[in-house]
Design a protein around this motif. Structure first.
Motif, PDB file in Angstrom:
ATOM      1  N   MET A   1      53.750 -31.322  32.950  1.00  0.00           N
ATOM      2  CA  MET A   1      53.020 -30.515  31.973  1.00  0.00           C
ATOM      3  C   MET A   1      51.931 -29.692  32.660  1.00  0.00           C
ATOM      4  O   MET A   1      51.700 -28.526  32.326  1.00  0.00           O
TER       5      MET A   1
ATOM      6  N   ASP B   1      51.447 -38.294  19.754  1.00  0.00           N
ATOM      7  CA  ASP B   1      52.274 -39.231  20.526  1.00  0.00           C
ATOM      8  C   ASP B   1      51.765 -39.341  21.968  1.00  0.00           C
ATOM      9  O   ASP B   1      51.805 -40.420  22.564  1.00  0.00           O
TER      10      ASP B   1
ATOM     11  N   ILE C   1      50.581 -43.055  23.617  1.00  0.00           N
ATOM     12  CA  ILE C   1      51.158 -43.691  24.799  1.00  0.00           C
ATOM     13  C   ILE C   1      50.169 -43.670  25.972  1.00  0.00           C
ATOM     14  O   ILE C   1      50.050 -44.670  26.695  1.00  0.00           O
ATOM     15  N   LEU C   2      49.448 -42.578  26.130  1.00  0.00           N
ATOM     16  CA  LEU C   2      48.509 -42.496  27.248  1.00  0.00           C
ATOM     17  C   LEU C   2      47.360 -43.484  27.054  1.00  0.00           C
ATOM     18  O   LEU C   2      46.887 -44.090  28.016  1.00  0.00           O
TER      19      LEU C   2
ATOM     20  N   ARG D   1      59.906 -35.518  23.966  1.00  0.00           N
ATOM     21  CA  ARG D   1      59.107 -34.319  24.271  1.00  0.00           C
ATOM     22  C   ARG D   1      59.954 -33.220  24.891  1.00  0.00           C
ATOM     23  O   ARG D   1      59.781 -32.050  24.604  1.00  0.00           O
TER      24      ARG D   1
ATOM     25  N   LEU E   1      48.590 -46.952  28.169  1.00  0.00           N
ATOM     26  CA  LEU E   1      48.793 -47.101  29.619  1.00  0.00           C
ATOM     27  C   LEU E   1      47.469 -47.043  30.388  1.00  0.00           C
ATOM     28  O   LEU E   1      47.325 -47.674  31.426  1.00  0.00           O
ATOM     29  N   ILE E   2      46.511 -46.287  29.858  1.00  0.00           N
ATOM     30  CA  ILE E   2      45.191 -46.282  30.489  1.00  0.00           C
ATOM     31  C   ILE E   2      44.461 -47.576  30.142  1.00  0.00           C
ATOM     32  O   ILE E   2      43.808 -48.196  30.989  1.00  0.00           O
TER      33      ILE E   2
ATOM     34  N   ILE F   1      44.675 -37.242  33.973  1.00  0.00           N
ATOM     35  CA  ILE F   1      45.327 -38.428  33.418  1.00  0.00           C
ATOM     36  C   ILE F   1      46.394 -38.939  34.382  1.00  0.00           C
ATOM     37  O   ILE F   1      46.560 -40.143  34.585  1.00  0.00           O
TER      38      ILE F   1
ATOM     39  N   TYR G   1      55.723 -36.918  33.707  1.00  0.00           N
ATOM     40  CA  TYR G   1      55.507 -36.017  32.566  1.00  0.00           C
ATOM     41  C   TYR G   1      54.164 -35.301  32.669  1.00  0.00           C
ATOM     42  O   TYR G   1      54.063 -34.102  32.455  1.00  0.00           O
ATOM     43  N   CYS G   2      53.112 -36.053  32.991  1.00  0.00           N
ATOM     44  CA  CYS G   2      51.767 -35.450  33.103  1.00  0.00           C
ATOM     45  C   CYS G   2      51.763 -34.374  34.181  1.00  0.00           C
ATOM     46  O   CYS G   2      51.216 -33.287  33.992  1.00  0.00           O
TER      47      CYS G   2
ATOM     48  N   LEU H   1      43.528 -31.558  32.203  1.00  0.00           N
ATOM     49  CA  LEU H   1      43.510 -32.904  31.624  1.00  0.00           C
ATOM     50  C   LEU H   1      44.754 -33.684  32.042  1.00  0.00           C
ATOM     51  O   LEU H   1      44.683 -34.876  32.358  1.00  0.00           O
ATOM     52  N   TYR H   2      45.911 -33.006  32.069  1.00  0.00           N
ATOM     53  CA  TYR H   2      47.141 -33.703  32.462  1.00  0.00           C
ATOM     54  C   TYR H   2      47.049 -34.192  33.903  1.00  0.00           C
ATOM     55  O   TYR H   2      47.541 -35.264  34.246  1.00  0.00           O
TER      56      TYR H   2
ATOM     57  N   PHE I   1      59.318 -41.425  24.633  1.00  0.00           N
ATOM     58  CA  PHE I   1      58.261 -40.411  24.582  1.00  0.00           C
ATOM     59  C   PHE I   1      58.645 -39.170  25.397  1.00  0.00           C
ATOM     60  O   PHE I   1      58.594 -38.039  24.916  1.00  0.00           O
TER      61      PHE I   1
ATOM     62  N   PHE J   1      40.266 -34.875  22.833  1.00  0.00           N
ATOM     63  CA  PHE J   1      40.928 -33.842  23.626  1.00  0.00           C
ATOM     64  C   PHE J   1      42.108 -33.233  22.884  1.00  0.00           C
ATOM     65  O   PHE J   1      42.611 -33.788  21.921  1.00  0.00           O
TER      66      PHE J   1
ATOM     67  N   LEU K   1      45.346 -33.071  22.661  1.00  0.00           N
ATOM     68  CA  LEU K   1      46.628 -33.693  22.974  1.00  0.00           C
ATOM     69  C   LEU K   1      47.364 -33.936  21.674  1.00  0.00           C
ATOM     70  O   LEU K   1      46.738 -34.127  20.627  1.00  0.00           O
TER      71      LEU K   1
ATOM     72  N   VAL L   1      55.992 -41.335  32.557  1.00  0.00           N
ATOM     73  CA  VAL L   1      54.792 -40.736  31.964  1.00  0.00           C
ATOM     74  C   VAL L   1      53.964 -40.036  33.048  1.00  0.00           C
ATOM     75  O   VAL L   1      53.399 -38.963  32.808  1.00  0.00           O
TER      76      VAL L   1
END
Lengths: 538, 115
Positions: A171, B58, B62-63, A124, B66-67, A188, A167-168, A184-185, A120, B53, B55, A164
Motif C-alpha cells: 500500500m 477492517d 486487524i492492525l 482488499r 497484530l500491534i 505500521i 500488504y502495508c 502510516l503504512y 483481509f 488515522f 484507515l 499483513v
C-alpha cells in the motif's frame, strides 16, 4: 440498524472463522488435560508459570533453567524467546479461570489467525469471494493443523504477520508519490516487522525476503522506487526501538543467525532448485512422510487450479497479481536457503505453503468463468457455481482428514496425563519448596512427554528422571548418582500407566529400585498408584 | 477531549456477543472470558489509537490486534518484574487507553493531523 452488504460479508466471515475455531479447539473441548510434544510443553509452561506465580522474570526459574538454561546464547539462563508471545498467554491465563483452556484457546486463536490475515489481504486485493473461499480452505489445512497440534505454536502465529506486513508495504509503495504519500503504512509495517521478529525470528526472515522480492517486482512494474529519507528514518527508529525493549533475546537472535551451521549440503544445487519440497527421508523419526506430500496435505484436486492460478497471475500481472506472485517466489527462495548454508528449521518453512497456495488455487478456479465468452449475468452464475465446486471439493477431500486429525488428537490415555498424575503434580506444586529437584520415575521412554508435563505442571525441576528411565544412562556411576544427586530430592514413583502397557518389564525394575533404595525414606504421598518420597540423607 | 467515533459499533457489539455465547457453549465460562480478554487487551486500546488515522475499519481491526499482541505484553512484562503481574495487566490497559485519547491532541499540536 440497517443491514448492509458489508454487514452480511462480515457476518459470513465470522461464521467461517468460528467454524475453524470450533474444529481447532476439538482437542480440548471435552478434555482439559494439556497435550502436545516437547515444544508445546515449553510454550504452555512459560505462560502458565507467569500467570500462576503472578510475576515475570529475567532469570529463568529452576524448573525451566534445567531444560532451557543454555538456549539463549547471548545471555544464558534467560528467556530464549522474546517475552511478548508467552506473556500474551500469561495475560489471558491470569484473566480467565483455569490453567488449560485460556492458554490453549489463545493458542488456537493465534495459530488460526492466518485465516484472518489471508481473508483481509485477499478481500482488499481481489474481493470477497476469493477471500472467503481462501479462509474456508485454510480451515482444513493439514500443513497448519499438524504443527499446531505438535506444539510449533509460536511459528504458527508468526506466519499470520507475513501477508499483513507485505500488504502495508504494498500500500505504501503503490500509493507513493513525492507530492502525496501514506507513510502510516510504512510505519505500521516497521512496527509489525519488529513484532514479527519478537514473535519468531525464522518467520521474520520470511517477511524480509518477501518484502525484498515484492519491492523489486513493484519497482520494475511501477517504474518508481519510493525513497523518502525522513519516512525511512522514522520506520527504522520504530523498528530498532521495539527490538531494544528485549536486548537479551534480540542478542540471541543475532548470535543464532550468525552461527555457522554444522550441516552440509548433500544434494546437488540443481536437484534442489528443481524440487519444491524436501526429502522426507531426511526427517524420518521426527516428521511424518505425509507432511511432505502435496497430495496428502493439499489434495491433488487443487493442483490444476493452482497451476491455472499461477498462469493467470503471470499473464495478467496487475499490481495485486504481483503481490501474490512475489509472495510465492519469496517462499520458494526461503525453502531453498540451504543452498546458502542456512539449514536450520528448513522443513518448518514448508508449513507456510498453504497460506499462498490456497489463494492462488481459488483465483485459478474462479478465473475459469472468465475464459468463456458469455453475458456478465451468466458469468456471475458460473463464478458462484465454481465457488460451490471449490467448497464441495474441500468438504469431500480436505475436511474429513482435518476433522479426524483434530478430533482424535492425543486421545490415547498414554498421550496425556491421567488424573492421578495431575493430582500429584498439583500436590507437589503446593507442598514442595521451589528450586527443589523432583525426580519422576515411571513413565517409560516412549511416553517421556508425561514426565515433562508433570514437571511443568508442578513447576518443579525434574533433573535426573531421564537417567533413571533409560537405565543405561548413568549406568557406570549409578550408585554415586543415587547417593549424591538424589540427596534433598523428592522422588515420584509412578505406576499409574502400568495397566495400559503391554511391556511390564519396567515395573519389576521400578519395584526393585523402590524396595532397595526408598523403603527407609519418608513417604509423603501415596495415591492412585503414585508415591512421593522425600529422600533423607543418612 | 474529542472521542473518535467508532464505526459500526452496534454491529460489532452484536458480533462480539455472538462470539462470546459461542465460546461459552463450547468451552464454558473459561473460554468465554478468555476471548473477552483477548479482544479487550490485545485489540481495544490499539483500535482506539488507530481510529485517529485515515484507515479503513477492517485495516484498523486487524492492525490493532497484530500491534496489540506485541506492544501490550511488552509493557506488562516489564511492569510485572516489579509489581503484581495481574495489576500490571490493568495498569497497562489504562496507560494505552489514555494514550489513545491523548494521542490526537499530540498529533494536532504538532500539525500532524487535521480535524
Amino acid at each position: 440498524m440497517k443491514i448492509s452488504k458489508g454487514h452480511l460479508k462480515a457476518a459470513t466471515f465470522v461464521a467461517v472463522y468460528l467454524l475453524a475455531l470450533y474444529l481447532w479447539t476439538l482437542p480440548f473441548q471435552d478434555n482439559n488435560i494439556p497435550y502436545g510434544e516437547f515444544d508445546a510443553i515449553s510454550h504452555w509452561e512459560l505462560g502458565d508459570f507467569i500467570a500462576e506465580s503472578d510475576h515475570t522474570f529475567v532469570k529463568l526459574p529452576a524448573f525451566l533453567d534445567v531444560s532451557y538454561g543454555g538456549n539463549n546464547y547471548f545471555r544464558p539462563h534467560t528467556l530464549w524467546y522474546p517475552p511478548p508471545y508467552h506473556t500474551d498467554f500469561a495475560i489471558i491465563s491470569a484473566f480467565s479461570p483455569g490453567r488449560i483452556v485460556p492458554i490453549y484457546l489463545t493458542n488456537a486463536v493465534f495459530a488460526s489467525f492466518i485465516l484472518i490475515s489471508v481473508f483481509f489481504v485477499i478481500n482488499r486485493l481481489f474481493g470477497f469471494m476469493p477471500a472467503i473461499l481462501s479462509s474456508f480452505m485454510l480451515t482444513f489445512s493439514l500443513r497448519d493443523i499438524m504443527p499446531y497440534l505438535w506444539g510449533q505454536w509460536v511459528e504458527r502465529f508468526a506466519y499470520a504477520f507475513i501477508p499483513v506486513i507485505l500488504y502495508c508495504f504494498y500500500m505504501y509503495f503503490i500509493t507513493y508519490s513525492k507530492e502525496d504519500n501514506k507513510p502510516l503504512y510504512l510505519y505500521i509495517m516497521a512496527i509489525l516487522l519488529a513484532i514479527n521478529l519478537l514473535i519468531h525470528p525464522l518467520v521474520f526472515f520470511h517477511s524480509i525476503v518477501g518484502l525484498f522480492v515484492l519491492g523489486i517486482f513493484l519497482a520494475i512494474k511501477q517504474r518508481k522506487i519510493p525513497f523518502n529519507i525522513k519516512q525511512i528514518g522514522i520506520s527504522l527508529i520504530l523498528f530498532l526501538v521495539l527490538l531494544a525493549i528485549f536486548p537479551y533475546q534480540t542478542g540471541n537472535v543475532i548470535l543464532t543467525f550468525t552461527k555457522p551451521s554444522s550441516e552440509e549440503q548433500k544434494y546437488s544445487p540443481l536437484s534442489r532448485l528443481l524440487q519444491w519440497s524436501l526429502n522426507p527421508e531426511d526427517y524420518a523419526g521426527s516428521v511424518p512422510a505425509s507432511y511432505f506430500s502435496f497430495k496428502e496435505m493439499h489434495g491433488l484436486w487443487t493442483l490444476p487450479f493452482l497451476l491455472l492460478g499461477i498462469l493467470v497471475l503471470v499473464v495478467r500481472r496487475e499490481n495485486r497479481d504481483i503481490f501474490l506472485l512475489t509472495w510465492l517466489i519469496s517462499l520458494y527462495l526461503i525453502m531453498h536457503r540451504d543452498l546458502i548454508g542456512k539449514f536450520t528449521f528448513l522443513h518448518r518453512s514448508l508449513s507456510a505453503t498453504a497460506h499462498i497456495f490456497i489463494p492462488i488455487t481459488v483465483i485459478g478456479a474462479l478465473s475459469i468463468a472468465s475464459f468463456i465468452k458469455m453475458p456478465k449475468i451468466y458469468q456471475n452464475f458460473a463464478k458462484y457455481g465454481l465457488a460451490a465446486l471449490v467448497v464441495a471439493l474441500t468438504l469431500i477431500y480436505n475436511m474429513p482428514q482435518a476433522y479426524s486429525t483434530l478430533n482424535n488428537a492425543y486421545d490415547s490415555p498414554l498421550a496425556r496425563l491421567n488424573q492421578g498424575q495431575i493430582d500429584v503434580s498439583e500436590w507437589i506444586k503446593s507442598n514442595v519448596p521451589e528450586n527443589t529437584n523432583v525426580s519422576i520415575i515411571g513413565p517409560p521412554p516412549q511416553i517421556m512427554q508425561k514426565v515433562w508435563w508433570m514437571a511443568s505442571f508442578s513447576h518443579r525441576v525434574s533433573h535426573y528422571f531421564e537417567g533413571f528411565l533409560t537405565w543405561k544412562t548413568y549406568e557406570e556411576n549409578r550408585n554415586e548418582t543415587i547417593k549424591y544427586h538424589l540427596l534433598n530430592d523428592y522422588i515420584v514413583v509412578d505406576y499409574s500407566d502400568i495397566a495400559l502397557l503391554s511391556d511390564r518389564s519396567f515395573v519389576n525394575t521400578w519395584q526393585e529400585f523402590e524396595k532397595a533404595n526408598l523403603a527407609n525414606h519418608t513417604l509423603l504421598y501415596n495415591k492412585d498408584n503414585i508415591r512421593v518420597y522425600k529422600y533423607e540423607n543418612s | 477531549m474529542k472521542i473518535p467515533r467508532i464505526e459500526n459499533i452496534g454491529f460489532m457489539g452484536i458480533i462480539l456477543a455472538i462470539i462470546l455465547i459461542f465460546f461459552y457453549m463450547i468451552l464454558g465460562a473459561s473460554g468465554m472470558i478468555a476471548i473477552l480478554g483477548i479482544v479487550l487487551f490485545f485489540a481495544v486500546p490499539f483500535y482506539l489509537m488507530l481510529n485517529n488515522f485515515e484507515l479503513e475499519q477492517d485495516e484498523k481491526l486487524i492492525l490493532s490486534f497484530l500491534i496489540g499482541v506485541g506492544l501490550f505484553p511488552s509493557l506488562v512484562y516489564w511492569l510485572g518484574i516489579f509489581i503484581s503481574f495481574k495489576a500490571s495487566i490493568f495498569i497497562t490497559f489504562a496507560i494505552y487507553v489514555i494514550l489513545a485519547y491523548t494521542f490526537p491532541k499530540f498529533l494536532r499540536k504538532n500539525h500532524l493531523k487535521s480535524d
